[in-house]
Design an enzyme around this catalytic site. Structure first.
Site, short mmCIF file in Angstrom:
data_model
loop_
_atom_site.label_atom_id
_atom_site.label_comp_id
_atom_site.label_asym_id
_atom_site.label_seq_id
_atom_site.Cartn_x
_atom_site.Cartn_y
_atom_site.Cartn_z
NE ARG A 54 13.97 26.24 -8.22
CZ ARG A 54 13.54 25.01 -8.46
NH1 ARG A 54 14.31 24.10 -9.05
NH2 ARG A 54 12.32 24.65 -8.12
CB ALA A 56 10.96 22.35 -0.43
NE ARG A 95 15.50 30.83 -1.92
CZ ARG A 95 14.76 30.36 -2.94
NH1 ARG A 95 15.12 29.27 -3.56
NH2 ARG A 95 13.68 31.00 -3.33
CD GLN A 208 11.61 29.33 -10.37
OE1 GLN A 208 10.84 29.98 -11.07
NE2 GLN A 208 11.96 29.73 -9.17
CG ASP A 249 8.61 26.47 -1.76
OD1 ASP A 249 9.75 26.17 -2.15
OD2 ASP A 249 7.68 26.77 -2.53
O1 MRU Z 1 12.23 29.79 -5.39
P1 MRU Z 1 12.34 28.33 -5.72
O2 MRU Z 1 12.65 28.01 -7.12
O3 MRU Z 1 13.22 27.60 -4.73
O4 MRU Z 1 10.86 27.86 -5.48
C1 MRU Z 1 10.51 26.76 -4.89
C2 MRU Z 1 9.86 25.87 -5.83
O5 MRU Z 1 10.53 25.17 -6.55
C3 MRU Z 1 8.41 25.85 -5.94
O6 MRU Z 1 7.75 26.70 -5.11
C4 MRU Z 1 7.93 24.42 -5.92
O7 MRU Z 1 6.69 24.39 -6.47
C5 MRU Z 1 7.89 23.83 -4.54
S1 MRU Z 1 9.41 23.33 -3.92
C6 MRU Z 1 9.34 21.64 -4.21
#
Ligand code: MRU
Length: 370
Positions: A54, A56, A95, A208, A249
């Site tokens: 997970r 970005a 996603r 997370q 993201d």
């Molecule tokens: O749902 P996730 O865990 O994939 O969420 C994304 C993230 O990890 C966060 O939003 C993060 O701050 C940005 S992605 C580098």
């Protein structure tokens, strides 16, 4: 990044001739460090959808490698083009919010269309997957090099006592291929001897922050404290936060930031308390076609089960427990939009800019529409 003294990326092709992609399986952290082998594009799609990986940049890199597996499968049939495009759309839909996913898929579709024969396409797509991962590493390293100045300035302002930085979710190296976005300046500052302390939002519902960011910072020896998501406003008002840095993201060409649910509230509180609120991102996370974060970007709705239950260790055994009264429903929007006006600046691989179109395009002039 180092895990128990050994260097790791979040995704790679193991040495040898086997057609597979290896990932760090984030589901078992921080309780166990495990890797998983993905052999097909279907397995890659599941790994992205169900959050084995997970974040970005990591999703984008894994998708790049997934397209190589797709190409290998398609090349074993008589209809490369039809099958490869179908696999691409399945992967893209895993996603919806992190733009790096469709960015990597589109880049690989383009690579495929530039080569005529199937073996040549497979080879070119494999090379491009490596390139996507290497570029992600280089971009995050540069974000660290540019972002360190925020820590130097804050450290000077507070007379050398630790810079208290607050972060939300995990925009660390687990969310990329290495280094991370929001954490890259933190690691750079720590490595340069600037005293740093990180407030880590736990980041319900999937935690997370508590599970991944805290684990990463611990592996790197960075002092940190995990807090509930609701504690940030109090810490800001009482002078215990010097700086906020989050990841994103997807960010529009006008500087609206889509990030893990709860980010907006942190930005509102930081604005009220006059605390700088920065967002760190590689350019692969800009959506150059989006100008309004609220209307142009899909917000993923995840299962209410992530809210109504919580995972943890009970007497050394990994357990999931239910939290809600019988019959109560849970809603789970996974991301929110922080308007550009609340963002002090964007830390990119080309430098730091303001969160507005003019300043962003000043760093990325090739994105200007002619
Ligand atoms: O749902 P996730 O865990 O994939 O969420 C994304 C993230 O990890 C966060 O939003 C993060 O701050 C940005 S992605 C580098």
């Amino acid at each position: 990044m180092l895990v128990d003294g050994q260097l790791f990326r979040t995704v790679w092709i193991p040495e040898g001739d086997d057609v597979l992609v290896r990932i760090i399986d984030q589901r078992s952290l921080p309780f166990r460090f495990e890797t998983a082998d993905l052999h097909t594009v279907e397995e890659v799609t599941v790994a992205i959808r169900d959050m084995w990986v997970r974040g970005a940049g990591c999703i984008g890199a894994v998708a790049g490698y997934g397209m190589w597996l797709a190409a290998c499968e398609a090349a074993a049939t008589a209809s490369f083009s039809t099958l490869f495009k179908r696999f691409a759309e399945t992967l893209r839909s895993a996603r919806p919010t992190a733009v790096n996913l469709s960015w990597a898929v589109d880049r690989q579709l383009q690579v495929a269309s530039s080569v005529s024969d199937a073996p040549g396409k497979v080879a070119a797509i494999r090379a491009a997957a490596q390139e996507i991962a290497d570029e992600d590493v280089a971009a995050c390293r540069s974000i660290g090099e540019h972002g360190i100045r925020l820590f130097r300035d804050a450290s000077e302002l507070n007379g050398g006592s630790p810079v208290n930085v607050l972060t939300h979710c995990n925009a660390g190296w687990l969310a990329f291929v290495d280094h991370g976005s929001a954490t890259a300046p933190i690691y750079s500052a720590h490595d340069a001897g600037i005293p740093v302390h990180v407030w880590v939002d736990e980041t319900r519902p999937r935690n997370q922050g508590a599970r991944l960011t805290a684990w990463e910072l611990g592996q790197h020896g960075v002092p940190h404290t995990v807090i509930t998501d609701n504690a940030g406003g109090h810490l800001m008002r009482t002078g215990q936060v010097d700086l906020v840095i989050t990841g994103t993201d997807r960010t529009t060409s006008t500087g609206d930031v889509v990030n893990k649910i709860g980010t907006y509230l942190k930005a509102v509180a930081a604005h009220d308390c006059n605390i700088p609120f920065y967002v760190a991102l590689p350019s692969s996370t800009f959506d150059w076609s989006a100008s309004d974060g609220l209307t142009d970007i899909p917000i993923e709705e995840r299962s209410g089960n992530e809210v109504s239950s919580i995972e943890g260790l009970c007497n050394g055994v990994e357990t999931t427990v239910h939290l809600l009264p019988q019959g109560s429903h849970a809603a789970n929007p996974a991301f929110d939009v922080t308007p550009a006006r609340l963002v002090t600046g964007l830390i990119t691989e080309r430098g730091i800019c303001k969160a507005n179109e003019e300043s962003i395009l000043g760093l990325f002039p090739e994105k200007k529409l002619s």
